[in-house]
Design an enzyme around this catalytic site. Structure first.
Site, PDB file in Angstrom:
ATOM      1  CD  GLU A   8      -2.765  18.451   3.731  1.00  0.00           C
ATOM      2  OE1 GLU A   8      -2.467  19.036   2.668  1.00  0.00           O
ATOM      3  OE2 GLU A   8      -2.339  18.792   4.843  1.00  0.00           O
ATOM      4  N   GLY A  59      -3.147  -3.425 -10.123  1.00  0.00           N
ATOM      5  CA  GLY A  59      -4.074  -3.081  -9.042  1.00  0.00           C
ATOM      6  C   GLY A  59      -3.400  -2.538  -7.802  1.00  0.00           C
ATOM      7  CE1 TYR A  60       1.445  -4.680  -6.783  1.00  0.00           C
ATOM      8  CE2 TYR A  60       2.967  -3.371  -8.076  1.00  0.00           C
ATOM      9  CZ  TYR A  60       2.632  -4.572  -7.488  1.00  0.00           C
ATOM     10  OH  TYR A  60       3.469  -5.636  -7.590  1.00  0.00           O
TER      11      TYR A  60
END
Length: 326
Positions: A100, A114-115
């Site tokens: 989850e 773009g992390y």
């Protein structure tokens, strides 16, 4: 409770060599859990603050309770020395074979680097390889995600580039050098037309009049049926009768002095059948002219004006549902 498995700090600088800031300060991945250690608690506090900032409508107490809960884990992108710039908080349910994802956020100042994509791809590979789990549950987005075991998500960009290059290479192998034919000289001698199949290269190309007709039919089919459905609905409406044919100038002598761009349903129908409308918007513009002209020429208390308003409402709603806004 998940079996504790350490994920070694991963230096991301090599994968982001174009970012001088990352080379200077250093960026690494950390797997965090509330094990009571000072270092982990400091970073968990950082990731809690990140989630609270990114999710302002989420109660801060709830975020803290989840992040510090020993059943939950967090994968964080940490910039030296202890600045958390991105993180995923999750809980494993090994007996049910799914993970989850509770929170996922990246510092707004760092998103352009773009992390977010990098973090999620590392997380997918880590979960898949460590626990052999391929099912994610994400309540916030109301969907479940299934991982593909054979895919290395950290290498997706490289894989797609290789596939793209392979397609280009295959196309290059099958393409033949172009054959250039001399222009037709017959038109210099007064010839007005020629049989297309007699033109050098036409027959070799595989073109036929039938193929061109099929191409035109296919092209218009994407929106022709939509236009036809809307058109028939309006034409069959009892209020549309005054707009079926062009206005008779003998009956209304000043009509064409006032209305410079007339339009009617019969003209729209002819243009549809002759493939004149290249898009739904072009069709909509002509249909709208009918209602506009009627409202310009007629007074608001006339049957013609009221009919135009009624039909315009039906038409604009139908076009809105098809994605065309007027």
């Amino acid at each position: 409770m998940c079996t504790r498995k350490k994920l070694a700090d991963k230096d991301l600088r090599n994968e982001n060599a174009n970012h001088s800031e990352e080379q200077q300060y250093g960026t690494r991945l950390r797997l965090l859990n509330n094990d009571g250690s000072r270092d982990n608690l400091i970073l968990l506090t950082g990731i809690k603050e990140l989630f609270a900032t990114a999710l302002p409508h989420m109660p801060a107490q709830y975020i803290a309770r989840v992040v510090y809960d020993r059943n939950h884990y967090s994968l964080a992108i940490v910039r030296d020395p202890v600045k958390v710039v991105g993180g995923i908080c999750y809980r494993p349910f090994l007996e049910k074979s799914f993970i989850e994802i509770v929170f996922f956020a990246v510092d707004s100042d760092q998103q352009v680097k773009g992390y977010g994509t990098k973090l999620m791809n590392y997380f997918k590979d880590y979960i898949k390889d460590t626990f052999n789990i391929t099912q994610f549950l994400v309540y916030a987005d109301d969907f479940a995600c299934t991982l593909i075991p054979k895919v290395k998500y950290r290498q997706i960009r490289q894989i797609l580039e290789k596939q793209k290059q392979a397609v280009k290479n295959k196309i290059a192998q099958t393409c033949k050098p172009p054959i250039i034919y001399r222009g037709l000289e017959c038109f210099k001698n007064g010839v007005k037309s020629v049989d297309p199949m007699s033109v050098p290269g036409i027959r070799i190309s595989g073109w036929t009049p039938q193929l061109e007709k099929q191409a035109k039919d296919i092209k218009r089919m994407s929106h022709y049926l939509v236009m036809k459905e809307i058109f028939n609905r309006l034409k069959s409406h009892p209020s549309s009768l005054p707009f079926h044919e062009p206005v008779n100038g003998d009956d209304v002598p000043d009509y064409y002095d006032i209305i410079k761009d007339p339009m009617d349903l019969s003209t729209v129908s002819k243009r549809m059948e002759n493939n004149r409308y290249r898009s739904l918007l072009e069709f909509a513009i002509d249909m709208q002219k009918i209602w506009n002209n009627a409202k310009i020429y007629n007074k608001s208390d006339t049957i013609f004006y009221k009919s135009a308003v009624e039909l315009e409402g039906i038409f604009r709603e139908a076009m809105f549902l098809k994605g065309v806004r007027l």
